[in-house]
Scaffold this motif. Structure first.
Motif, PDB file in Angstrom:
ATOM      1  N   THR A  60       0.788  -1.119  -0.117  1.00 61.61           N
ATOM      2  CA  THR A  60      -0.114   0.108  -0.112  1.00 61.61           C
ATOM      3  C   THR A  60       0.883   1.172  -0.056  1.00 61.61           C
ATOM      4  N   GLU A  61       0.309   2.377  -0.818  1.00 62.01           N
ATOM      5  CA  GLU A  61       1.235   3.465  -0.730  1.00 62.01           C
ATOM      6  C   GLU A  61       1.325   4.273   0.631  1.00 62.01           C
ATOM      7  N   GLN A  62       0.137   4.192   1.389  1.00 63.08           N
ATOM      8  CA  GLN A  62       0.077   4.682   2.501  1.00 63.08           C
ATOM      9  C   GLN A  62       1.272   4.108   3.344  1.00 63.08           C
TER      10      GLN A  62
ATOM     11  N   ALA B 116       4.149   2.495   2.470  1.00 63.29           N
ATOM     12  CA  ALA B 116       5.058   2.894   2.009  1.00 63.29           C
ATOM     13  C   ALA B 116       5.642   4.317   2.391  1.00 63.29           C
ATOM     14  N   ASN B 117       4.952   5.168   2.113  1.00 63.52           N
ATOM     15  CA  ASN B 117       5.037   6.455   2.434  1.00 63.52           C
ATOM     16  C   ASN B 117       5.416   6.733   3.891  1.00 63.52           C
ATOM     17  N   GLU B 118       4.684   5.949   4.859  1.00 65.95           N
ATOM     18  CA  GLU B 118       4.834   6.155   6.549  1.00 65.95           C
ATOM     19  C   GLU B 118       6.297   5.677   6.834  1.00 65.95           C
ATOM     20  N   PHE B 119       6.657   4.439   6.062  1.00 62.21           N
ATOM     21  CA  PHE B 119       8.016   3.896   6.380  1.00 62.21           C
ATOM     22  C   PHE B 119       9.120   5.108   5.774  1.00 62.21           C
ATOM     23  N   ALA B 120       8.827   5.434   4.698  1.00 65.16           N
ATOM     24  CA  ALA B 120       9.998   6.331   4.182  1.00 65.16           C
ATOM     25  C   ALA B 120      10.208   7.394   4.975  1.00 65.16           C
ATOM     26  N   ARG B 121       9.070   7.907   5.326  1.00 71.28           N
ATOM     27  CA  ARG B 121       9.258   9.043   6.149  1.00 71.28           C
ATOM     28  C   ARG B 121      10.130   8.941   7.621  1.00 71.28           C
ATOM     29  N   LYS B 122       9.345   7.655   7.997  1.00 68.02           N
ATOM     30  CA  LYS B 122      10.242   7.164   9.287  1.00 68.02           C
ATOM     31  C   LYS B 122      11.787   7.046   8.993  1.00 68.02           C
ATOM     32  N   TYR B 123      12.331   6.697   7.939  1.00 62.52           N
ATOM     33  CA  TYR B 123      13.520   6.256   7.806  1.00 62.52           C
ATOM     34  C   TYR B 123      14.421   7.484   6.769  1.00 62.52           C
ATOM     35  N   ASN B 124      13.481   8.447   6.257  1.00 66.14           N
ATOM     36  CA  ASN B 124      14.096   9.458   5.323  1.00 66.14           C
ATOM     37  C   ASN B 124      14.487   8.689   3.959  1.00 66.14           C
TER      38      ASN B 124
ATOM     39  N   ALA C 171      14.343   7.655   0.146  1.00 67.25           N
ATOM     40  CA  ALA C 171      14.057   8.540  -1.214  1.00 67.25           C
ATOM     41  C   ALA C 171      12.992   8.125  -2.032  1.00 67.25           C
ATOM     42  N   LYS C 172      12.927   6.816  -2.239  1.00 65.15           N
ATOM     43  CA  LYS C 172      11.985   6.070  -3.276  1.00 65.15           C
ATOM     44  C   LYS C 172      10.948   5.203  -2.476  1.00 65.15           C
ATOM     45  N   THR C 173       9.910   5.219  -3.119  1.00 67.98           N
ATOM     46  CA  THR C 173       8.738   4.296  -2.546  1.00 67.98           C
ATOM     47  C   THR C 173       8.224   3.478  -4.050  1.00 67.98           C
ATOM     48  N   PHE C 174       7.998   2.273  -3.392  1.00 70.70           N
ATOM     49  CA  PHE C 174       7.326   1.491  -4.489  1.00 70.70           C
ATOM     50  C   PHE C 174       5.833   0.576  -4.054  1.00 70.70           C
ATOM     51  N   THR C 175       5.403   0.408  -4.973  1.00 65.35           N
ATOM     52  CA  THR C 175       4.200  -0.717  -4.655  1.00 65.35           C
ATOM     53  C   THR C 175       4.114  -1.600  -5.543  1.00 65.35           C
ATOM     54  N   ASP C 176       5.210  -1.781  -6.551  1.00 65.83           N
ATOM     55  CA  ASP C 176       5.204  -2.697  -7.604  1.00 65.83           C
ATOM     56  C   ASP C 176       6.742  -3.607  -7.634  1.00 65.83           C
ATOM     57  N   TYR C 177       6.743  -4.643  -7.306  1.00 62.02           N
ATOM     58  CA  TYR C 177       8.067  -5.420  -7.261  1.00 62.02           C
ATOM     59  C   TYR C 177       8.922  -5.205  -8.618  1.00 62.02           C
ATOM     60  N   GLU C 178       7.985  -5.202  -9.700  1.00 60.35           N
ATOM     61  CA  GLU C 178       8.906  -5.109 -10.839  1.00 60.35           C
ATOM     62  C   GLU C 178       9.346  -3.878 -11.064  1.00 60.35           C
ATOM     63  N   ASP C 179       8.778  -2.633 -10.733  1.00 60.03           N
ATOM     64  CA  ASP C 179       9.250  -1.274 -10.804  1.00 60.03           C
ATOM     65  C   ASP C 179      10.569  -1.272  -9.990  1.00 60.03           C
ATOM     66  N   MET C 180      10.489  -1.719  -8.841  1.00 57.62           N
ATOM     67  CA  MET C 180      11.641  -1.501  -7.749  1.00 57.62           C
ATOM     68  C   MET C 180      12.737  -2.303  -8.466  1.00 57.62           C
ATOM     69  N   ALA C 181      12.492  -3.545  -8.918  1.00 55.19           N
ATOM     70  CA  ALA C 181      13.464  -4.165  -9.359  1.00 55.19           C
ATOM     71  C   ALA C 181      14.268  -3.783 -10.538  1.00 55.19           C
TER      72      ALA C 181
END
Length: 329
Positions: A35-37, A39-47, A49-59
């Motif tokens: 979920t984007e929510q 991912a964004n919460e975790f990204a803010r917690k650890y600063n 830069a990039k969030t993903f909700t699709d494995y392929e895009d991240m890979a």
């Protein structure tokens, strides 16, 4: 620097990130969540830069060189192979996969793509495990390995109340063997190799997962006794028993912080030393070293050790009737 992405926003990922934050060559650059929510919460917690909700895009992304996978066991193989096929290095939480077939497929993908694949079994990479290996000769001929890891799970309370969480859901390739028993099996394999035979027993829950179990393993000149449970606590130490002395691993086998050798003459030698870092620091350190040196396999958490562990666990599961949906794929 090695740019890391993480899959999984649970407590084990938090613990890993807390442990490796002081590694000079570790850089956290991306996180995946369904979920984007989250991912964004975790990204803010650890600063991050990039969030993903699709494995392929991240890979496919240049934002990462490597990925730490802490998702449910049943998707380890699919996710790891997807990333390795895009030339990303993979540090994957234990157990590496649901079964032998998936484990071998992951090893094949790492070999084909020339990337690092390492099972994140912290026990065998901490300094005190190396001291266990280096002092093993003092025991004389080893006759028995005894490993115990039983810890009452808070999720078992939910199970008894009628809620089956992931920890006791076989659809996730979970249960006491995969969660705790693996900590007893993997060090045995690193120290003594593959046993000639095993005999397993277990207590099955109505959910289809195992709540506890034990394994007897037979080697040529020694045997092994393994006990594990998520339905009760145990305060027994683990031991390696030899003809001249016995090595006692206090607390539990997953974190060998205090290790003694007790000799037949009554003398006791403490061989452990305080760890300078948190336990998971050392697996991160080993993994980054492999990436930087262009290796694809640890000399400790080797492909063969992971595969042998998978063989033992799948054999044990078959004996107690523990079947995962992932076994049918």
């Amino acid at each position: 620097m090695v740019k890391f992405g993480v899959i999984g926003t649970n407590w084990i990922t938090d613990r890993f990130l807390e442990s490796v934050k002081d590694l000079e060559d570790f850089e956290l650059t991306a996180v995946f969540s369904r979920t984007e929510q989250k991912a964004n919460e975790f990204a803010r917690k650890y600063n991050i830069a990039k969030t993903f909700t699709d494995y392929e895009d991240m890979a496919k992304s240049d934002a990462i060189d490597a990925v730490y996978i802490a998702s449910p066991n049943y998707v380890h193989s699919e996710q790891a192979i997807g990333f390795m096929n895009h030339k990303k290095h993979v540090l994957c939480e234990k157990p590496l996969a649901s079964n032998i077939k998936q484990t071998q497929a992951m090893i094949d993908a790492a070999t084909k793509n020339g990337v690092v694949l390492m099972e994140a079994m912290r026990t065998t990479l901490v300094p005190n495990f190396r001291r266990i290996q280096n002092h093993l000769h003092k025991l004389g001929k080893v006759r028995r390995y005894v490993a115990s890891y039983s810890k009452y799970s808070s999720r078992y309370d939910a199970y008894k109340a009628g809620t089956v969480l992931n920890a006791f859901n076989p659809s996730y390739s979970n249960g006491s063997l995969m969660d705790l028993g693996v900590y007893c099996i993997y060090p045995m394999v690193v120290l003594f190799g593959e046993p000639q035979s095993i005999k397993a027993s277990g207590i099955m829950l109505e959910s289809g997962a195992d709540g506890s179990g034990s394994i007897l393993a037979q080697y040529n000149e020694m045997d092994a006794v393994i006990m594990y449970s998520k339905m009760n606590d145990s305060y027994l130490p683990s031991e390696i028993q030899g003809e001249e002395a016995s090595m006692v691993i206090h607390d539990n086998i997953s974190t060998p912080h205090h290790v003694e050798i007790k000799y037949r003459d009554g003398s006791v030698e403490t061989i452990s030393e305080p760890h300078e870092q948190q336990d998971m620091y050392y697996e991160g350190q080993e993994f980054i070293r492999l990436v930087q040196e262009g290796k694809n396999m640890s000399t400790i958490n080797t492909f063969q050790n992971s595969l042998t562990t998978a063989v033992i666990m799948e054999t044990a599961r078959k004996q107690i009737g523990l079947i995962y949906p992932a076994d049918q794929s």
